[in-house]
Write a protein that holds these residues in place. Structure first.
Motif, PDB file in Angstrom:
ATOM      1  N   TRP A  60       0.834  -1.192   0.000  1.00 37.99           N
ATOM      2  CA  TRP A  60       0.000   0.000   0.000  1.00 37.99           C
ATOM      3  C   TRP A  60       0.879   1.255   0.000  1.00 37.99           C
ATOM      4  O   TRP A  60       1.955   1.285   0.607  1.00 37.99           O
ATOM      5  N   ILE A  61       0.385   2.297  -0.657  1.00 36.41           N
ATOM      6  CA  ILE A  61       1.053   3.594  -0.737  1.00 36.41           C
ATOM      7  C   ILE A  61       0.638   4.466   0.456  1.00 36.41           C
ATOM      8  O   ILE A  61      -0.526   4.477   0.856  1.00 36.41           O
ATOM      9  N   TRP A  62       1.612   5.206   1.015  1.00 36.86           N
ATOM     10  CA  TRP A  62       1.320   6.116   2.133  1.00 36.86           C
ATOM     11  C   TRP A  62       1.291   7.555   1.605  1.00 36.86           C
ATOM     12  O   TRP A  62       2.213   8.000   0.928  1.00 36.86           O
ATOM     13  N   GLY A  63       0.230   8.279   1.949  1.00 39.93           N
ATOM     14  CA  GLY A  63       0.060   9.645   1.472  1.00 39.93           C
ATOM     15  C   GLY A  63       1.090  10.622   1.987  1.00 39.93           C
ATOM     16  O   GLY A  63       1.187  11.750   1.480  1.00 39.93           O
ATOM     17  N   ALA A  64       1.883  10.245   2.977  1.00 38.74           N
ATOM     18  CA  ALA A  64       2.944  11.129   3.467  1.00 38.74           C
ATOM     19  C   ALA A  64       3.969  11.408   2.384  1.00 38.74           C
ATOM     20  O   ALA A  64       4.653  12.425   2.410  1.00 38.74           O
ATOM     21  N   GLY A  65       4.087  10.501   1.408  1.00 42.01           N
ATOM     22  CA  GLY A  65       5.070  10.664   0.347  1.00 42.01           C
ATOM     23  C   GLY A  65       4.569  11.481  -0.823  1.00 42.01           C
ATOM     24  O   GLY A  65       5.314  11.708  -1.784  1.00 42.01           O
ATOM     25  N   PHE A  66       3.308  11.956  -0.793  1.00 42.03           N
ATOM     26  CA  PHE A  66       2.764  12.761  -1.878  1.00 42.03           C
ATOM     27  C   PHE A  66       3.421  14.145  -1.885  1.00 42.03           C
ATOM     28  O   PHE A  66       3.941  14.607  -0.869  1.00 42.03           O
ATOM     29  N   GLY A  67       3.351  14.830  -3.038  1.00 42.74           N
ATOM     30  CA  GLY A  67       3.854  16.190  -3.103  1.00 42.74           C
ATOM     31  C   GLY A  67       3.187  17.065  -2.066  1.00 42.74           C
ATOM     32  O   GLY A  67       3.831  17.880  -1.407  1.00 42.74           O
ATOM     33  N   ARG A  68       1.870  16.907  -1.928  1.00 45.83           N
ATOM     34  CA  ARG A  68       1.131  17.568  -0.851  1.00 45.83           C
ATOM     35  C   ARG A  68       0.857  16.507   0.214  1.00 45.83           C
ATOM     36  O   ARG A  68      -0.025  15.681   0.074  1.00 45.83           O
TER      37      ARG A  68
END
Length: 271
Positions: A241-249
């Motif tokens: 699963w992908i963690w949103g902490a790594g998003f640009g925002r």
């Protein structure tokens, strides 16, 4: 006498190939036996799974050592204040801390883009807005289910429910105090991505969930998150699963299924 010696010499030369052939057969090593390795492969797979779980615990302990006990992250300034009256981390799970090296949080995994999801399943509905609506895609509706997956209830794609249930089962084993404080801020929401015109969010497919500790929502795009979410992120990553902490925002309460996991489910005929 000279003829007898010549005859014996000729006989010796003529018999050499036969003697060599007999010696090769007599002294050759026995052919290798066929070994059934199916049982060994099963045991090795079980050991690899146990090793992955143990590694998750070790990673959690590394975070405890770097954040909970020393009160410092990789940065030179303190990222976490030590609890005043506690000898464990259980009272710090909801504490807001800096996210060290967040851009590498999803290394090895790929985000499932809106175009990829549309090609895989189709749009959840023809017209999308910023508000949650019902899905009209028959294929998607056939895969959506609502289930209790441990600490929360979620409405998601069926294989995603199976996957997140396994994640929380691992958390319950290795971080039971954290498990009891996990809350949800939502899963399925058929809407477009904020700021886009027609791109569907991963929430619109039942492939994402927002999680927090003790019901306290994370502040979007501040580069910080709850300590409990940092610990949870490793469990989610090991399950693909992908963690949103790594998003640009930065959106650290957000977790969604990776492209790699979706392709695996497609190969298995689960979607």
């Amino acid at each position: 006498m000279r003829y007898a010696i010549g005859f014996l010499l000729a006989l010796s030369i003529a018999s050499t190939p036969f003697a060599w052939h007999w010696a090769a057969q007599y002294f050759a090593p026995p052919p290798p036996s066929v070994v059934d390795t199916s049982g060994l492969e099963t045991e090795m797979a079980a050991l690899r799974e146990e090793l992955a779980l143990v590694q998750g615990r070790v990673d959690g302990l590394d975070i405890r050592m770097s954040l909970g006990l020393s009160g410092k992250a990789d940065d030179p300034e303190p990222a976490v204040e030590s609890p005043a009256t506690s000898d464990s981390l259980k009272d710090s799970f909801a504490q807001v801390v800096l996210i060290a090296d967040r851009r590498s949080a999803n290394e090895g995994l790929t985000l499932a883009t809106p175009s990829f999801l549309q090609q895989l399943i189709g749009l959840p509905r023809e017209e999308l807005t910023d508000d949650c609506q019902s899905a009209t895609n028959s294929k998607l509706n056939g895969l959506l289910k609502t289930e209790d997956v441990g600490p929360i209830k979620a409405r998601m794609l069926e294989p995603a429910l199976v996957s997140i249930r396994q994640i929380f089962a691992n958390v319950q084993v290795f971080e039971p105090e954290l498990y009891n404080r996990i809350k949800s801020a939502g899963s399925l929401c058929v809407r477009r991505i904020r700021g886009s015109i027609a791109s569907a969010s991963s929430h619109a497919y039942g492939l994402a969930v927002d999680i927090n500790i003790d019901g306290v929502l994370d502040t979007l795009a501040d580069g910080k998150t709850q300590l409990g979410l940092i610990l949870l992120a490793d469990f989610f990553k090991k399950e693909g699963w992908i963690w949103g902490a790594g998003f640009g925002r930065e959106d650290s309460m957000h977790f969604e299924v990776s492209r790699e996991k979706l392709l695996q489910w497609r190969r298995l005929g689960e979607i």
